[in-house]
Design an enzyme around this catalytic site. Sequence first.
Site, PDB file in Angstrom:
ATOM      1  CG  HIS A  30     -18.931  13.002   1.538  1.00  0.00           C
ATOM      2  ND1 HIS A  30     -19.033  13.392   0.546  1.00  0.00           N
ATOM      3  CD2 HIS A  30     -20.017  12.614   1.973  1.00  0.00           C
ATOM      4  CE1 HIS A  30     -20.252  13.300   0.010  1.00  0.00           C
ATOM      5  NE2 HIS A  30     -20.948  13.090   1.442  1.00  0.00           N
ATOM      6  CG  ASN A  63     -22.474  11.555   5.513  1.00  0.00           C
ATOM      7  OD1 ASN A  63     -21.297  11.412   5.023  1.00  0.00           O
ATOM      8  ND2 ASN A  63     -23.641  11.950   4.748  1.00  0.00           N
ATOM      9  CG  ASN A  96     -25.407   8.682  11.836  1.00  0.00           C
ATOM     10  OD1 ASN A  96     -26.548   8.346  12.268  1.00  0.00           O
ATOM     11  ND2 ASN A  96     -25.428   9.160  10.787  1.00  0.00           N
ATOM     12  N   GLY A 149     -31.114   3.591   0.878  1.00  0.00           N
ATOM     13  CA  GLY A 149     -31.097   2.173   0.836  1.00  0.00           C
ATOM     14  C   GLY A 149     -32.134   1.883  -0.227  1.00  0.00           C
ATOM     15  N   GLY A 183     -30.012  -0.622   6.209  1.00  0.00           N
ATOM     16  CA  GLY A 183     -30.931   0.903   6.203  1.00  0.00           C
ATOM     17  C   GLY A 183     -31.621   0.616   4.711  1.00  0.00           C
ATOM     18  CB  VAL A 241     -23.816   5.021   1.990  1.00  0.00           C
ATOM     19  CG1 VAL A 241     -24.507   6.292   1.665  1.00  0.00           C
ATOM     20  CG2 VAL A 241     -23.239   3.968   0.846  1.00  0.00           C
TER      21      VAL A 241
HETATM   22  N1  NAD Z   1     -21.659   9.228   1.766  1.00  0.00           N
HETATM   23  C1  NAD Z   1     -22.750   9.743   0.909  1.00  0.00           C
HETATM   24  O1  NAD Z   1     -22.363  10.569  -0.187  1.00  0.00           O
HETATM   25  C2  NAD Z   1     -24.020  10.130   1.498  1.00  0.00           C
HETATM   26  C3  NAD Z   1     -24.999  10.485   0.481  1.00  0.00           C
HETATM   27  C4  NAD Z   1     -26.201  10.651   0.907  1.00  0.00           C
HETATM   28  C5  NAD Z   1     -26.635  10.240   2.236  1.00  0.00           C
HETATM   29  N2  NAD Z   1     -25.528   9.714   3.068  1.00  0.00           N
HETATM   30  C6  NAD Z   1     -26.066   9.360   4.368  1.00  0.00           C
HETATM   31  O2  NAD Z   1     -26.538   8.128   4.290  1.00  0.00           O
HETATM   32  C7  NAD Z   1     -27.117   7.959   5.596  1.00  0.00           C
HETATM   33  C8  NAD Z   1     -28.794   7.235   5.047  1.00  0.00           C
HETATM   34  O3  NAD Z   1     -29.545   8.400   4.427  1.00  0.00           O
HETATM   35  P1  NAD Z   1     -30.919   8.491   4.029  1.00  0.00           P
HETATM   36  O4  NAD Z   1     -31.335   9.699   3.398  1.00  0.00           O
HETATM   37  O5  NAD Z   1     -31.251   6.975   3.446  1.00  0.00           O
HETATM   38  O6  NAD Z   1     -31.582   8.359   5.517  1.00  0.00           O
HETATM   39  P2  NAD Z   1     -33.022   7.718   6.055  1.00  0.00           P
HETATM   40  O7  NAD Z   1     -33.411   8.119   7.331  1.00  0.00           O
HETATM   41  O8  NAD Z   1     -33.896   7.894   4.795  1.00  0.00           O
HETATM   42  O9  NAD Z   1     -32.812   6.136   6.129  1.00  0.00           O
HETATM   43  C9  NAD Z   1     -31.811   5.832   7.215  1.00  0.00           C
HETATM   44  C10 NAD Z   1     -32.329   4.302   7.394  1.00  0.00           C
HETATM   45  O10 NAD Z   1     -31.658   3.656   8.381  1.00  0.00           O
HETATM   46  C11 NAD Z   1     -32.424   2.881   9.343  1.00  0.00           C
HETATM   47  N3  NAD Z   1     -31.629   2.444  10.519  1.00  0.00           N
HETATM   48  C12 NAD Z   1     -31.399   3.219  11.555  1.00  0.00           C
HETATM   49  N4  NAD Z   1     -30.392   2.477  12.590  1.00  0.00           N
HETATM   50  C13 NAD Z   1     -30.505   1.313  11.973  1.00  0.00           C
HETATM   51  C14 NAD Z   1     -30.085  -0.076  12.232  1.00  0.00           C
HETATM   52  N5  NAD Z   1     -29.528   0.141  13.505  1.00  0.00           N
HETATM   53  N6  NAD Z   1     -29.946  -1.164  11.431  1.00  0.00           N
HETATM   54  C15 NAD Z   1     -30.646  -0.844  10.163  1.00  0.00           C
HETATM   55  N7  NAD Z   1     -31.181   0.134   9.989  1.00  0.00           N
HETATM   56  C16 NAD Z   1     -31.098   1.128  10.763  1.00  0.00           C
HETATM   57  C17 NAD Z   1     -33.633   3.801   9.592  1.00  0.00           C
HETATM   58  O11 NAD Z   1     -34.597   3.124  10.075  1.00  0.00           O
HETATM   59  C18 NAD Z   1     -33.850   4.249   8.067  1.00  0.00           C
HETATM   60  O12 NAD Z   1     -34.699   3.715   7.483  1.00  0.00           O
HETATM   61  C19 NAD Z   1     -27.316   9.173   6.342  1.00  0.00           C
HETATM   62  O13 NAD Z   1     -26.158   9.000   7.429  1.00  0.00           O
HETATM   63  C20 NAD Z   1     -26.973  10.160   5.448  1.00  0.00           C
HETATM   64  O14 NAD Z   1     -26.073  11.314   5.788  1.00  0.00           O
HETATM   65  C21 NAD Z   1     -24.203   9.656   2.595  1.00  0.00           C
END
Ligand code: NAD
Length: 311
Positions: A178, A123, A98, A15, A10, A121
Site C-alpha cells: 500500500h 498505516n 503508529n 473509524g 480508533g 487499517v
Molecule cells: N489502509 C488504508 O488504506 C488507509 C486509508 C486511510 C487511512 N489509513 C490510516 O488509518 C489510520 C486512521 O486514520 P484517520 O483518518 O481515522 O485518523 P484520525 O486521527 O482521524 O483517527 C485516529 C484515531 O485513533 C485514535 N487512537 C490513537 N491511539 C489509540 C489507541 N491506543 N487506542 C485507541 N484509539 C487510539 C485517535 O485518538 C483517533 O481518534 C491512520 O494511520 C491512517 O494513515 C489507512
Amino acid sequence: MSRPKISLIGGGQVGGNIALLSAQKELGDIVIVDIPEAENFMKGKALDISQLLPHDGYDAKLSGTSKFEDIKNSDVVVITAGFPRQPGMNREDLLQKNLDIMNNVATQVKNFAPDAFVIVVSNPLDAMVYAFHKISGFPKNKVVGMAGALDSARFRSFIAEATNLSSQDVNCMVLGGHGDTMVPVSRLATVGGVPLFSLLSEEKIKAIEDRTRFGGGEIVKLFGRGSAFYAPAQSAVEMIESFVRDKKRVIPCASLCEGEFGVDGYFIGVPTVIGCGGVEKILTFDLNEEEQNALNNTLTEVEKTVLETKL
Ligand SMILES: NC(=O)c1ccc[n+]([C@@H]2O[C@H](COP(=O)([O-])OP(=O)(O)OC[C@H]3O[C@@H](n4cnc5c(N)ncnc54)[C@H](O)[C@@H]3O)[C@@H](O)[C@H]2O)c1
C-alpha cells in the site's frame, strides 16, 4: 442468535465512518474504542449514529468507550488507531508513532478478543498488519490488512471516469504494497467483460495507473490536513460484510503469503477470499514478467518498512 459484535479500535475519521456505514448495512452491534481523552466524543458519535438509524429502520446497538474490556466476545475487530498522513509525508513516515500504538492495541486485542477476525487499517499498512500478527500471535486466517480494496476502488473509479461507463461494471485489481509501488494489473481489467486495452489507449491507461498509485496522496494534498476516510471506511466495511455474511468475496487484501506469487513471510496485497473462516484462501494466477518484476519491487519496499519494526 445474537448480532455479530464489531469493535472499532480508533473512532477518528476512518473509524467513525466505518461505524456509520456498518450500522447502515446492519452488519452488527458496534463498539467504538478510543483513548480516554476521546471517550466522551466516542460516546457522542455512537449516540449520534444510533439516532440516525430510525429514519430507515436499521437496527444496531452502538457504544463508545476507552475500555478495551468492552471488546470481549467481538467477532470482528477493525484497527484504525494511529496517526494519518499530513501533506509532504509518506505512509512510511508514520511507522514509529503508529508502531507504539499498535504494540498496545495488539496486546489488548489478544487479551480481550482472542477469537476475533482482525482487519488492520492503520498505516504504514503492510508493516502494521505484520506487527499486529507478530505481537498478537493470531493465526494467519484471522489477520488481514485493508489496502487493496481501497486502491482497487480508486482504480475502478478512474477507469469509469475515463471510459464514461458505470463503475459498477469495472472489474480490476491492485496488488502489492500500500505505497507508491503498488501494482495496478491493467492487463486483466475489464468493463462489462470487455478488456480495458480495447477501450482506452496505452497512454491513457498508464496515466490511470499512475493516478491510482498516488491516489491517497492526491487527497492528502487537497485536504491539507489528514488523509482520505470515506472510501477507506467503505473498503473496510466491504471486508467486514464478506466475513459476517460469509459472502466469500474476492478482495485484494494484505494477507500473509507463504509462497504465493513468490512472496514468503510478508503481508502483501493479493486476491483474497474472505468468508466466515476469515482469510479462507489466496487466489493465485500467472503474472507476466513485467507484473512479477513490479511485484518484486513493491515487496522490496514492504520488506524495508517491516525490517524497521524490528519484530
Ligand atoms: N489502509 C488504508 O488504506 C488507509 C486509508 C486511510 C487511512 N489509513 C490510516 O488509518 C489510520 C486512521 O486514520 P484517520 O483518518 O481515522 O485518523 P484520525 O486521527 O482521524 O483517527 C485516529 C484515531 O485513533 C485514535 N487512537 C490513537 N491511539 C489509540 C489507541 N491506543 N487506542 C485507541 N484509539 C487510539 C485517535 O485518538 C483517533 O481518534 C491512520 O494511520 C491512517 O494513515 C489507512
